[in-house]
Design an enzyme around this catalytic site. Structure first.
Site, PDB file in Angstrom:
ATOM      1  N   HIS A 107      87.616  31.147  49.065  1.00 57.49           N
ATOM      2  CA  HIS A 107      87.125  30.196  50.060  1.00 57.49           C
ATOM      3  C   HIS A 107      88.177  30.097  51.161  1.00 57.49           C
ATOM      4  O   HIS A 107      89.360  30.223  50.914  1.00 57.49           O
ATOM      5  CB  HIS A 107      86.945  28.813  49.427  1.00 57.49           C
ATOM      6  CG  HIS A 107      85.874  28.797  48.394  1.00 57.49           C
ATOM      7  ND1 HIS A 107      84.544  28.800  48.707  1.00 57.49           N
ATOM      8  CD2 HIS A 107      85.941  28.793  47.053  1.00 57.49           C
ATOM      9  CE1 HIS A 107      83.849  28.784  47.599  1.00 57.49           C
ATOM     10  NE2 HIS A 107      84.656  28.783  46.573  1.00 57.49           N
ATOM     11  N   LYS A 124      89.272  22.532  53.007  1.00 61.78           N
ATOM     12  CA  LYS A 124      90.165  23.343  53.812  1.00 61.78           C
ATOM     13  C   LYS A 124      91.251  22.445  54.361  1.00 61.78           C
ATOM     14  O   LYS A 124      91.137  21.236  54.325  1.00 61.78           O
ATOM     15  CB  LYS A 124      89.393  23.971  54.976  1.00 61.78           C
ATOM     16  CG  LYS A 124      88.262  24.850  54.492  1.00 61.78           C
ATOM     17  CD  LYS A 124      87.618  25.572  55.629  1.00 61.78           C
ATOM     18  CE  LYS A 124      86.190  25.961  55.297  1.00 61.78           C
ATOM     19  NZ  LYS A 124      85.993  26.521  53.964  1.00 61.78           N
ATOM     20  N   TYR A 130      90.988  33.328  55.866  1.00 61.76           N
ATOM     21  CA  TYR A 130      90.646  33.694  54.505  1.00 61.76           C
ATOM     22  C   TYR A 130      91.735  34.583  53.958  1.00 61.76           C
ATOM     23  O   TYR A 130      92.285  35.422  54.658  1.00 61.76           O
ATOM     24  CB  TYR A 130      89.359  34.519  54.467  1.00 61.76           C
ATOM     25  CG  TYR A 130      88.121  33.759  54.810  1.00 61.76           C
ATOM     26  CD1 TYR A 130      87.721  33.613  56.129  1.00 61.76           C
ATOM     27  CD2 TYR A 130      87.325  33.202  53.809  1.00 61.76           C
ATOM     28  CE1 TYR A 130      86.569  32.932  56.441  1.00 61.76           C
ATOM     29  CE2 TYR A 130      86.175  32.525  54.117  1.00 61.76           C
ATOM     30  CZ  TYR A 130      85.790  32.394  55.437  1.00 61.76           C
ATOM     31  OH  TYR A 130      84.650  31.721  55.753  1.00 61.76           O
TER      32      TYR A 130
END
EC number: 4.6.1.16
Lengths: 487, 453
Positions: free
Chosen positions: B365, B404, B357
């Site tokens: 996010h 991600k 992060y």
């Protein structure tokens, strides 16, 4: 309507399925008519493993095929593809080959298996130009280094138009440093004042090293900071009087004033000095009179209006006050009357803190990395604790090249948009190179990846994975996570 | 060859927290605080509430054992809180059933201590009796006398907006009952007077602090002696927790009652009664092995105890490696990313080792999902997670669905590195890190986006 997910044993479903299959079969069985005039005749030469054209090539010749001993030839995958397209008619021993037979006959080489062909075909159908990879055509790193022209051109868009001759380039191609990374606001860039603006520090881009600034920052020497204007004017005035041409405050002659004895009156709000003596008349212009002043009255009239900070500023101050405090608030510091005493105080404190350090951590062979009193900025703190070293994908890759087990690269792929400018004899640098692999294989080890990346030169590498006709492409690229200090 | 492009992390739409500091240690070393943790059952736990705050707020280390991430456990029932919205209080509101369960637990604890049933019942009855607020001086038990330096219930327990007469049903001239009545959100009659001071509630807490048998502080009895290392915990732990229990009671003949369950002449009402919680549960902060080691080795701001003994860095390195065989590998990756100013958290939910992060989970996010592997300087090694293209494909898919990027982090160790060298964290100085990003190349999209690759 909705899809059926499970067999429900009904007759209606069975009928639907049957009809679907029938349609499919019909489509596959269809004969594809072609104008005989357009069909190019070609013959399969098994000894050479290539296909020789018996009639002149069509438009495909622009991006496919090669010439050998005066004849136009095609590689097996090219021929098979053209056969499937209906552009050529393949013969073997004077008998036309069906598609099924062609698959069986032509795809028997190790270099061109079924999966290789499937990748080839997939890419061709999307319009790419696909050629076989030849390691000898990859320029070595040294050659690439020499070939600066084309090197720069290909990545020209990243360089600024005007090169500043005096300033050194901050980044090399190999070990790129990420500069000035933009904030991605995602979809919510219009989000209100709430956090978008109230945490201004966060909007700053992640930075790594001090960046080369483009704005016209000091190229030449910086001008010396001019003295208080009043004095400067009087200086020049008197200089002129003395016949001196120079107007800069750093004149070559010795200054008339002894600056060590001149003090600036400090009329700050916490200072008691409000009495200003009358200035020396010699310093004043003719028509100006000086007098002494007691500024006390004025001092009470200034700073009356409360400083109105914007919301941003307020939040910033709030944040800062949490972990910054004014050195003036420290009574012990105030008691220091000069630098010497201040430094002694700091030293004393440092030592005190040293004993507070627990012995189970500090009186040991291995101690904590961070010495907080030694760092003066968050970036320095990160540096103190960063002990691991970075590595680049090509580090150590050159010594791995002699490995016979090394993975091979299969194709050079050029983009469809490049078709018009494409020259078979000089195709140039491909858009990507492909390695065809199978889905149940292990992903390449770091070793294998380094080998094959080195082999690919400066062209990105993609792995094409074939799974029963479905093709997925992945690449594993070198990356350097940027340092994040501007919170 | 092209390197992977850095995609800046996406800001979260709603950010409820403000950022304090990247680490629990400040630049310049001002206000240095050495936090303490213990090893309990091979886990690293922090119990001191100030330490918990420091470690979580400055760098997002750890996870509350009763919460999703930040330690924000409260036994309060959210449904009841919504129902009694009009009541302005910071005390948790729980059902009678839940309260009784706690009474049962306290009872069994007392029984284990060898007390006979009679005493147990007496103690509990006394402890759990309904409380009025300290406004009534008549209640002897609640008088303040001793000084207990730490406050009892939550510090913000300021807005107790009702006065009490102490006992049920009584309506003194002061007006209100010591409880809330009625099912509606509106508070009982004349509740406008909100003169209750927060000082009083603390008095109440302080008064009770030393009066009740310490066994009723749920935490103490749960722990074996060697697990309690400090003094500082005591005062907080023995101050009782006050809760509002939603009881049902038979109606009285108050004319202005709102009766909701009118059944003939008997009226059943739901009331909130203030009682002491006989079995208080404290939430602690659990640190992962990597986080704990980082705080000790990299920052020097944490001491980890095993029993009464604080452990040295080398000892911790050894102990943690025994607990988790791959600890060195995952730690090196953790250390590397912390050294870049990113916040790594555990990647268990996504099948990887770490999630990275920027700044911390509340703000952005997670950007990367990382798998760490240790290899030698021939760039090969026995992999912790050997992946086929098939599994990589699946992993990439789930990672991409969560917006991600999948990262492989290879830690390259020189072949001449001995086991002895690896027995201290100083070996990291000779280890190199290679990051790789897995991206999917979409053949059909490449046509128009020339520069993307």
């Amino acid at each position: 309507g909705q899809k059926d997910f499970l067999p429900d044993g009904s007759a209606r479903q069975a009928e639907r399925l049957r009809r679907c299959c029938e349609d499919q079969w019909r489509l596959l069985c269809e004969e594809r008519p072609e104008r005989p005039g357009n069909l190019v005749k070609a013959e399969w030469k098994p000894e050479q493993g290539i296909v020789e054209l018996k009639s002149p090539a069509g438009k495909f010749w622009h991006t496919m095929g090669f010439s050998e001993r005066g004849k136009q030839c095609l590689l097996p995958e090219e021929a098979l593809y053209l056969l499937e397209c209906g552009s050529v008619q393949l013969f073997y021993r004077d008998v036309p080959l069906s598609i099924q037979e062609a698959y069986e006959t032509l795809l028997c080489q190790e270099a061109m298996s079924l999966s290789h062909y499937q990748v080839f075909s997939h890419l061709k159908q999307l319009g790419y130009i696909v050629l076989r990879f030849d390691p000898s055509t990859v320029p070595s790193p040294y050659e690439r280094q020499l070939n600066l022209e084309s090197h720069c051109k290909s990545s020209g868009k990243h360089h600024r138009k005007r090169r500043r001759s005096s300033s050194p380039r901050l980044h090399e191609k190999k070990h790129k440093v990420y500069e000035d990374l933009p904030e991605a606001e995602g979809t919510s860039s219009k989000d209100g004042d709430d956090y978008g603006n109230s945490i201004p520090m966060d909007e700053k881009p992640l930075s790594v090293q001090p960046k080369e600034s483009d704005a016209g920052s000091a190229e030449g020497e910086s001008k010396p900071v001019p003295l208080d204007t009043g004095q400067k004017d009087s200086l020049s005035f008197s200089s002129r009087q003395a016949g001196d041409q120079k107007e800069s405050s750093t004149g070559t002659h010795a200054p008339r004033w002894d600056f060590s004895t001149i003090t600036f009156p400090n009329v700050a709000s916490d200072q008691p000095c409000t009495h200003l003596p009358s200035p020396d008349n010699k310093l004043l212009p003719e028509n100006v009179l000086g007098r002494e002043v007691d500024a006390a009255a004025w001092c009470t009239r200034i700073n009356l209006k409360q400083e109105k900070l914007s919301r941003k500023e307020r939040k910033q101050r709030e944040r800062e006050s949490r972990y910054k405090s004014s050195v003036n608030a420290d009574q012990e510091v105030r008691r220091c009357s000069n630098w010497h005493e201040y430094k002694a105080l700091m030293q004393q404190r440092r030592q005190q803190r040293v004993w507070k350090r627990p012995s189970h951590l500090w009186d040991q062979a291995v101690t904590p990395l961070l010495r907080p009193e030694e760092v003066t900025s968050p970036a320095e703190l990160l540096q103190q604790i960063s002990v691991l070293q970075p590595s680049h994908i090509l580090d150590g890759a050159s010594r791995l090249q002699e490995d016979p087990e090394a993975m091979k690269i299969d194709f050079n792929v050029y983009q469809a948009d490049a078709v018009s400018k494409f020259k078979k004899t000089n195709p140039g640098k491909p858009h990507v190179r492909m390695c065809v692999r199978s889905f149940d294989e292990q992903i390449p080890s770091l070793r294998a990846l380094k080998q094959v990346t080195y082999l690919s030169g400066d062209v990105p590498l993609v792995f094409a994975l074939v799974d029963h006709g479905e093709i997925t492409f992945y690449s594993l690229k070198d990356f350097k996570l940027p340092v994040d200090v501007n919170h | 060859m092209a390197e992977a492009v850095f995609h800046p992390p996406r800001r979260k739409r709603r950010v409820f927290e403000s950022y304090e500091a990247p680490f629990p240690v400040d630049v310049g070393g001002k206000d240095f605080r050495l936090c303490q943790a213990e090893i309990i059952n091979n886990n690293v736990i922090v119990r001191n509430p100030e330490d918990i705050e420091q470690l979580y707020n400055k760098g997002y280390f750890g996870k509350g054992i009763l919460s999703r991430s930040r330690p924000v456990f409260s036994i309060s029932d959210p449904l009841l809180e919504a129902k009694w919205r009009g009541v302005n209080t910071n005390m948790p509101i729980i059902t009678s059933q839940k309260y009784q369960r706690r009474v049962q637990w306290a009872k069994s604890v007392l029984q284990e201590q060898g007390l006979d049933d009679c005493s147990v019942t007496k103690i509990l009855e006394n402890y759990t009796k309904p409380l009025g607020l300290p406004f009534s001086r008549g209640d002897g038990a609640e008088q303040t006398g001793d000084s207990c330096t730490t406050g009892g219930p939550k510090p913000g327990n300021a807005e107790l907006s009702w006065k009490s007469a102490g006992s049920e049903g009584a309506q003194s001239p002061e007006g209100q009952n010591g409880r809330y009545e009625g099912g509606d959100a509106a508070v009982g009659p004349g509740s406008g007077s909100r003169e209750q001071e927060q000082g009083d509630s603390r008095e109440m807490a302080e008064g009770s602090c030393h009066r009740d048998p310490p066994v009723l502080c749920g935490c103490e009895v749960k722990q074996s002696p060697e697990q309690r290392a400090w003094e500082g915990m005591d005062s907080r732990e023995c101050a009782p927790e006050y809760v509002l229990v939603q009881d049902e009671e038979e109606g009285s003949s108050c004319p202005d009652d709102d009766s909701i369950h009118a059944q003939g002449n008997l009226v059943k009402k739901e009331v909130l009664v203030c009682r002491k919680n006989p079995f208080r549960i404290f939430e602690y902060l659990q640190l992962s092995l990597e986080e704990a080691f980082f705080l000790v080795y990299a920052l020097g701001c944490l001491s980890i105890y095993y029993g009464e003994e604080p452990l040295s860095i080398v000892k911790l390195w050894e102990v943690f490696s025994e607990v988790k065989p791959d600890f060195k590998t995952t730690y090196m990756a953790y250390h590397y990313f912390r050294g870049k100013g990113w916040v790594p958290k555990v990647g268990l939910k996504y099948g990887t080792d770490l999630l990275l992060y920027r700044k911390g989970p509340p703000f952005y996010h997670a950007s990367y999902s990382v798998i760490a592997e240790l290899v030698d300087d021939n760039f090969e090694g026995s992999l912790r997670r050997p992946l086929s293209w098939m599994s990589l494909s699946g992993l990439n898919r789930t990672t991409a669905n969560a917006s991600k990027e999948l990262m492989l982090c290879y830690l390259i160790r020189p072949s001449d590195m001995t086991a002895e060298e690896m027995s201290t964290p100083e070996c990291m100085k000779r280890i190199k890190v290679q990051e790789l990003i897995v991206t999917r190349w979409v053949s059909s999209r490449e046509r128009s986006e020339q520069d993307e690759f």
